[in-house]
Write a protein that holds these residues in place. Structure first.
Motif: not given
Length: 558
Positions: A355-362, A373-377, A395-400
């Motif tokens: 749920k947390h990782l789904g927030e903000g992907v759009d 930008f992580v979701a778009d990558t 790097k923390i954002w991409y790792a998570r």
């Protein structure tokens, strides 16, 4: 009476030729280099060999490319520099390989050691300088020792735990005649874990109520995916990974809980705290364990090629030492079936993580937020495509937030964690994988540390996309500065026009002006081919809000 026995004549060979022959025997196909005058005999020998010389624009670029070659192939990458300043520029790549566990051979030149008329000009003690960050650091003092030293260098660099080796070849030694034959490499096999160690591990697992599997960097170094995936599927034990363990097992699995990208106060730490047993596959203390061991607390099983390096927060009760894949398979076979674990709480944690990782992907905001930008990558990259990260807050954002589906498809450095390695690492990945999409993801600070390697990438005719996350500052340090309550001061700078900068080298430049343009721009760049740079303005205001404030308020409720 005369001696009638046949006389054998040994062939004389120039030492630099012998050195190159020894490299060829090891299967070396390219050397990444910035040569100097002290290397010219070796350069001439390379010219007449099967080995390709890849000329870079800085010794760091050569070293990072060679280390990443070793990281991805398991065979030592080779780089070359001259004496003095050329050699000192390899210290950061050497430390990168040393801490990261990447097999690397460095060849440096030196002034003549028998006679010299130049005093101490450019001369420093390179061998002793590199000794603390190498598995071996040696000066070659006679051409006849070259075959044995090269063979030993490759053996040490590649065997567990892999790392860096330096060989210094003085110019008078390089030109002298010698007679020693090349020593060919031979196959090596790691021992299998003992039956008693397997039995001890099985006993701990069978008595555990809430075990977890941790996947570390060592599990990405060798082809252990099949055995580890089979173990997880057979036992049903949930798993998580360190940053450098991403992709060992497909992170779309229902048993995947997440990546330990933060030291504490993340959802994942709730699961770790509740667990009574951590089974570590390939964990390396270079990446600090995402849990603290205490007497009487959770138990830990260490499964790796080498025994555990014990410190105050990591002292496993059982060690299963040997070939990792073979050990995991043996452990799985010994367990059989019948294990009954409580996964109710872990499922709650997983649901909260997803749920947390789904927030903000759009999130449509511009400049672009990290979640977007992580979701778009991830949307733009295929299952086997590769991203290579430099070092910064992203790097923390991409790792998570970025799920890895295959081993070594997320190349990041959580060991030395140096800036400036992202672009050369991506170049090595693109060189080795011409049929896969490869993207370098760099902060503007880290990119500018080795941005000149764009010219090398173009000369190598690579297909590569370089995404520069532009916030005109050292964003990670600003985040830490704010977290400590200090004033926002001293960490901002001005950037060049990245589009014009890329195009001055012959690359294609793109400036993102709207958030929805990112995925189409990435896709079009890969379809066009060649080297592309994407200048992406980013908004890091979410760093404090999401990674500290929100997690602190939510995770304590789980």
């Amino acid at each position: 009476m005369t001696d009638q026995r046949p006389q054998t004549t040994r062939q004389t060979t120039k030492a630099s030729d012998l050195f190159v022959q020894a490299l060829e025997a090891e299967g070396v196909e390219q050397i990444f280099a910035v040569p100097g005058e002290e290397n010219l005999d070796l350069v001439e020998s390379l010219r007449r060999s099967s080995i390709k010389l890849v000329l870079t624009r800085h010794e760091q670029g050569a070293g990072f490319m060679a280390a990443t070659y070793g990281r991805l192939t398991g065979k030592p990458g080779v780089c070359m520099a001259t004496l003095g300043p050329g050699a000192t520029n390899l210290t950061t790549p050497a430390a990168y390989a040393h801490l990261g566990g990447f097999p690397l051979i460095m060849i440096t030149g030196q002034k003549p050691i028998k006679t010299s008329k130049q005093g101490q000009f450019q001369i420093i003690d390179v061998v002793n300088l590199f000794d603390p960050i190498c598995k071996m650091s040696k000066q070659i003092v006679h051409g006849n020792s070259i075959p044995s030293l090269v063979r030993e260098a490759f053996r040490l660099a590649s065997e567990e735990r892999p790392g860096a080796v330096l060989l210094e070849l003085p110019e008078d030694i390089a030109e002298e005649p010698c007679e020693a034959p090349v020593i060919p490499p031979h196959a090596r096999h790691y021992a299998v874990a003992s039956d008693s160690a397997i039995a001890d591990a099985v006993a701990l697992i069978r008595t555990a109520k809430m075990p977890l599997v941790l996947l570390g960097a060592g599990a990405n170094r060798k082809h252990a995916r099949s055995a580890i995936s089979a173990f997880i599927n057979a036992t049903g034990i949930p798993f998580f990974c360190t940053q450098m363990g991403k992709g060992v097992v497909d992170e779309r699995s229902e048993l995947f809980l997440g990546t330990a990208a933060l030291s504490d106060n993340d959802y994942l730490h709730c699961a770790i705290d509740r667990s009574d047993l951590i089974i570590n596959f390939g964990h390396d203390v270079v990446e600090k364990p995402p849990f603290f061991m205490e007497d009487g607390g959770k138990k830990v099983i260490h499964v790796n090629y080498k025994s555990a390096q014990v410190d105050q927060v990591y002292f496993p009760q059982v060690e299963v030492v040997g070939d990792l894949a073979a050990s995991v398979k043996k452990l799985c076979d010994a367990l059989g079936g019948g294990c009954d674990f409580d996964k109710v709480y872990f499922n709650t944690v997983k649901a909260e993580v997803e749920k947390h990782l789904g927030e903000g992907v759009d999130d449509p905001r511009f400049p672009v937020t990290p979640q977007r930008f992580v979701a778009d990558t991830r949307r733009a990259m295929g299952d086997e495509d590769i991203i290579a990260l430099d070092n910064g807050i992203y790097k923390i954002w991409y790792a998570r937030n970025y799920k890895a589906y295959e081993p070594n498809t997320v190349l990041l450095d959580n060991a030395l964690a140096t800036m400036g390695a992202g672009l050369p690492s991506a170049m090595a990945a693109a060189f080795l994988n011409p049929d896969r999409r490869v993207m370098a993801i760099c902060g503007d600070g880290g990119f500018m540390m080795n941005s000149q390697e764009l010219e090398t990438a173009i000369r190598m005719k690579l297909n590569l996309v370089v995404m520069v996350l532009n916030d005109s500052s050292y964003g990670m340090i600003r985040w830490k500065q704010a977290g400590l309550g200090f004033e926002d001061w001293g960490l901002e700078f001005n950037n060049p026009g990245f589009v014009a900068y890329a195009e001055s080298y012959g690359a294609t430049g793109h400036r993102i002006e709207a958030t929805d343009d990112l995925v189409p721009t990435i896709t079009a760049a890969f379809e066009t081919g060649g080297v592309h740079l994407i200048d992406l303005p980013v908004d890091y205001s979410e760093n404090q809000k999401v990674l500290i404030d929100e997690l602190a308020s939510k995770t304590c409720l789980l």
